[in-house]
Design a protein around this motif. Structure first.
Motif, PDB file in Angstrom:
ATOM      1  N   THR A 168       0.890  -1.321  -0.178  1.00  0.00           N
ATOM      2  CA  THR A 168       0.101  -0.076   0.053  1.00  0.00           C
ATOM      3  C   THR A 168       0.902   1.071  -0.139  1.00  0.00           C
ATOM      4  O   THR A 168       2.179   1.328   0.502  1.00  0.00           O
ATOM      5  CB  THR A 168      -0.986   0.037   1.154  1.00  0.00           C
ATOM      6  N   SER A 169       0.278   2.191  -0.583  1.00  0.00           N
ATOM      7  CA  SER A 169       1.092   3.441  -0.567  1.00  0.00           C
ATOM      8  C   SER A 169       0.179   4.723  -0.338  1.00  0.00           C
ATOM      9  O   SER A 169      -0.896   4.716  -0.964  1.00  0.00           O
ATOM     10  CB  SER A 169       1.919   3.756  -1.958  1.00  0.00           C
ATOM     11  N   GLU A 206       5.705  10.307  -0.056  1.00  0.00           N
ATOM     12  CA  GLU A 206       5.112   8.809  -0.241  1.00  0.00           C
ATOM     13  C   GLU A 206       5.471   8.073   0.989  1.00  0.00           C
ATOM     14  O   GLU A 206       6.572   8.227   1.434  1.00  0.00           O
ATOM     15  CB  GLU A 206       6.024   8.277  -1.491  1.00  0.00           C
ATOM     16  N   TRP A 239       5.332   4.126   1.825  1.00  0.00           N
ATOM     17  CA  TRP A 239       5.035   2.758   1.481  1.00  0.00           C
ATOM     18  C   TRP A 239       5.170   1.645   2.485  1.00  0.00           C
ATOM     19  O   TRP A 239       6.111   1.754   3.343  1.00  0.00           O
ATOM     20  CB  TRP A 239       6.288   2.647   0.255  1.00  0.00           C
ATOM     21  N   SER A 247       5.132  -2.855   2.359  1.00  0.00           N
ATOM     22  CA  SER A 247       4.774  -3.954   1.770  1.00  0.00           C
ATOM     23  C   SER A 247       3.580  -4.980   2.235  1.00  0.00           C
ATOM     24  O   SER A 247       3.245  -4.511   3.469  1.00  0.00           O
ATOM     25  CB  SER A 247       6.186  -4.660   1.768  1.00  0.00           C
ATOM     26  N   THR A 259       9.370  -1.161   4.299  1.00  0.00           N
ATOM     27  CA  THR A 259       8.562   0.252   4.253  1.00  0.00           C
ATOM     28  C   THR A 259       9.546   1.054   3.847  1.00  0.00           C
ATOM     29  O   THR A 259      10.733   1.053   3.761  1.00  0.00           O
ATOM     30  CB  THR A 259       8.218   0.545   5.797  1.00  0.00           C
ATOM     31  N   TRP A 318      14.416   8.670  -2.065  1.00  0.00           N
ATOM     32  CA  TRP A 318      13.892   7.151  -1.551  1.00  0.00           C
ATOM     33  C   TRP A 318      14.754   6.862  -0.270  1.00  0.00           C
ATOM     34  O   TRP A 318      15.907   7.070  -0.496  1.00  0.00           O
ATOM     35  CB  TRP A 318      13.528   6.446  -2.661  1.00  0.00           C
ATOM     36  N   ASP A 343      14.728   3.699   2.792  1.00  0.00           N
ATOM     37  CA  ASP A 343      13.897   2.534   3.260  1.00  0.00           C
ATOM     38  C   ASP A 343      14.324   2.009   4.683  1.00  0.00           C
ATOM     39  O   ASP A 343      15.125   2.453   5.022  1.00  0.00           O
ATOM     40  CB  ASP A 343      13.438   1.547   2.114  1.00  0.00           C
ATOM     41  N   TYR A 387      -0.947   0.888  -9.373  1.00  0.00           N
ATOM     42  CA  TYR A 387      -1.576   1.545  -8.247  1.00  0.00           C
ATOM     43  C   TYR A 387      -3.070   1.831  -8.591  1.00  0.00           C
ATOM     44  O   TYR A 387      -3.444   2.182  -9.507  1.00  0.00           O
ATOM     45  CB  TYR A 387      -1.049   2.833  -8.136  1.00  0.00           C
TER      46      TYR A 387
END
Length: 168
Positions: free
Chosen positions: A53-54, A67, A69, A71, A77, A95, A97, A163
């Motif tokens: 999901t995002s 954003e 994110w 999983s 994430t 980005w 994570d 998406y």
């Protein structure tokens, strides 16, 4: 009393006009080019399985697209900050994570696609390497994301997802 009402109405109109003409630095067409990605999404892989999901939203007076994110299994994430850089006339994404990974991508919108990629670097074998991610605004309101790793012209797909907006 009539003069007070007229003065009050004039004040309301003046405040309204000032609010509409506020100096929003990021309320431009360029700053809106990636708005098609804003929303709450379920993301599926090529097989149609839920990948994650995002939640993507505009923050900081519309200057950043943020954003978040997660999983499908919740073990991976990440987050990104996306912005239009007026100095370079490019979009950028940072980005980060929960695995210590990071990417810095740059690029432009072309038609219905946002195409961003990393700078060229040499991999462990000494070959030229870039990551390129393309987001496509589809006619049905979905967004396709294709993440490619390109090594000396050879392309490997790292992720190919779709998406779909979450309906509340």
């Amino acid at each position: 009393m009539k003069q007070v009402i007229i003065l009050f109405l004039g004040l309301i109109i003046s405040v309204g006009l000032n609010a509409q003409s506020s100096d929003c630095k990021c309320c431009t067409d360029k700053n809106s080019e990636f708005d098609f990605w804003v929303g709450s999404w379920n993301v599926t892989n090529k097989k149609g399985d839920l990948a994650g999901t995002s939640v993507i939203e505009k923050i900081q007076d519309n200057c950043i697209i943020s954003e978040n994110w997660k999983s499908a299994k919740g073990t991976y994430t990440g987050m990104s900050s996306n912005f239009y850089n007026t100095k370079t006339d490019e979009w950028e994404q940072m980005w980060l994570d929960n695995q210590g990974g990071s990417l810095h991508l740059k690029g432009k919108r072309v038609g219905n696609q946002m195409i961003l990629q990393t700078d060229e670097v040499l991999n462990k074998e000494g070959k030229t390497f870039v990551n390129r991610i393309t987001w496509t605004a589809n006619d049905d309101g979905t967004v396709s994301q294709l993440w490619e790793m390109i090594t000396d012209g050879d392309i490997t797909v790292a992720f190919n997802g779709l998406y779909k907006k979450v309906k509340y």
